[in-house]
Design a protein around this motif. Sequence first.
Motif, PDB file in Angstrom:
ATOM      1  N   ALA A 172      28.181 -21.115 -11.271  1.00 28.96           N
ATOM      2  CA  ALA A 172      28.850 -19.864 -11.646  1.00 28.96           C
ATOM      3  C   ALA A 172      30.371 -20.044 -11.660  1.00 28.96           C
ATOM      4  O   ALA A 172      31.059 -19.568 -12.578  1.00 28.96           O
ATOM      5  N   ALA A 213      31.440 -22.026 -14.671  1.00 30.84           N
ATOM      6  CA  ALA A 213      31.409 -21.209 -15.887  1.00 30.84           C
ATOM      7  C   ALA A 213      32.678 -20.367 -16.007  1.00 30.84           C
ATOM      8  O   ALA A 213      33.259 -20.247 -17.092  1.00 30.84           O
ATOM      9  N   VAL A 214      33.115 -19.786 -14.892  1.00 34.31           N
ATOM     10  CA  VAL A 214      34.344 -18.995 -14.895  1.00 34.31           C
ATOM     11  C   VAL A 214      35.553 -19.876 -15.211  1.00 34.31           C
ATOM     12  O   VAL A 214      36.406 -19.528 -16.029  1.00 34.31           O
ATOM     13  N   GLN A 238      35.718 -22.642 -16.830  1.00 35.02           N
ATOM     14  CA  GLN A 238      35.731 -23.128 -18.207  1.00 35.02           C
ATOM     15  C   GLN A 238      35.767 -21.992 -19.222  1.00 35.02           C
ATOM     16  O   GLN A 238      35.988 -22.228 -20.417  1.00 35.02           O
ATOM     17  N   GLY A 239      35.534 -20.767 -18.757  1.00 33.64           N
ATOM     18  CA  GLY A 239      35.477 -19.645 -19.684  1.00 33.64           C
ATOM     19  C   GLY A 239      34.250 -19.673 -20.563  1.00 33.64           C
ATOM     20  O   GLY A 239      34.262 -19.178 -21.689  1.00 33.64           O
ATOM     21  N   VAL A 240      33.171 -20.270 -20.056  1.00 34.10           N
ATOM     22  CA  VAL A 240      31.909 -20.335 -20.793  1.00 34.10           C
ATOM     23  C   VAL A 240      30.961 -19.288 -20.212  1.00 34.10           C
ATOM     24  O   VAL A 240      30.667 -19.318 -19.013  1.00 34.10           O
ATOM     25  N   PRO A 241      30.476 -18.347 -21.025  1.00 36.46           N
ATOM     26  CA  PRO A 241      29.606 -17.299 -20.482  1.00 36.46           C
ATOM     27  C   PRO A 241      28.287 -17.866 -19.967  1.00 36.46           C
ATOM     28  O   PRO A 241      27.586 -18.587 -20.678  1.00 36.46           O
ATOM     29  N   ALA A 242      27.963 -17.564 -18.718  1.00 37.56           N
ATOM     30  CA  ALA A 242      26.692 -17.971 -18.110  1.00 37.56           C
ATOM     31  C   ALA A 242      26.175 -16.822 -17.253  1.00 37.56           C
ATOM     32  O   ALA A 242      26.011 -16.955 -16.041  1.00 37.56           O
ATOM     33  N   PRO A 243      25.927 -15.645 -17.867  1.00 37.92           N
ATOM     34  CA  PRO A 243      25.583 -14.465 -17.083  1.00 37.92           C
ATOM     35  C   PRO A 243      24.256 -14.565 -16.351  1.00 37.92           C
ATOM     36  O   PRO A 243      24.125 -14.054 -15.239  1.00 37.92           O
ATOM     37  N   SER A 300      24.675 -16.847 -13.266  1.00 37.74           N
ATOM     38  CA  SER A 300      25.573 -16.204 -12.309  1.00 37.74           C
ATOM     39  C   SER A 300      24.884 -15.043 -11.610  1.00 37.74           C
ATOM     40  O   SER A 300      24.969 -14.895 -10.387  1.00 37.74           O
TER      41      SER A 300
END
Length: 303
Positions: A253, A256-257, A259-264, A267
């Motif tokens: 999680a 992802a933050v 790198q700014g890659v969405p992984a909802p 997370s």
Amino acid sequence: MKLGIVGLGRMGGNMARRLRRADIEVIGHNRTLATTRELADETGLEVAESIVDLIAQLESPRVVWLMLPAGKITEDAIEQALPLLDKDDILIDGANSWFKDSMRRAEKVQTQGVHYVDAGVSGGVWGLENGYALMVGGDDYAVQRITPLLKALAPAPDKGWLHCGPAGSGHYVKMVHNGIEYGMMQAYAEGFSLMKSRDDFAIDLGAVAEMWRHGSVVRSWLLDLSADFLAEDQELDDLEPFVADSGEGRWTAIEAVEQGVPAPVMSLATMMRFSSQGKGDYGNKMLAMMRKGFGGHAIKKEG
């Protein structure tokens, strides 16, 4: 080929067993000496009473595989082993270590001429029989040297293991792997919870899980495991609703933050682990009190 394994717990012990089945010579060391001796009696591995003893029993170029808990225990073992190793020896970290720790360790180890390999290992208690999925990072020389070990541990010599890239990449891929695992587990848990809540349908959850195993797009090994335990007990009344987290979901999680890659999904699945541990209880009490404040809604008191 011969190697030393430090840490003979559930994973390390079964890995030693699988390697011995492939006629690979193993020297083993565990904090509890009795565990090492029992495994020696069972498999024929050689006993080392300490890391120092283990390294002394190996001839250069050595291969030392650490299967210890991530963090300080692994860090301390590396600090102890490194001064005893020679140029072109290989040090493998098989813990669920944070990939940035692996990159840092590799840089330090390699300044001494020792090769560092980070190995993400998946397979759990089933790895002994089914083989392990192995995600390794390190230089080409080191990975080529340990390829016979990887082939012996994997489900097949040509399947289930991958040289992912330079040092750190193995643990990075394993981190993402565990994040995906969190998301898959959460989805199954929510789906079966929804079906269980419809009392009027009286759905046989074990039968659903078994049916989905055959031909369904959601079939997986996690579903196989779920079908097994649901066939025995669908109520799960004896279990506390507490789900531990190993830390890898958190790292996924955070990555992802950063790198700014969405992984909802990954997370949120991690957040649900925290909720099961009671870490959302105070927030829920706050919500209840706010609802009471603006709407006069009733609240429930404990006890």
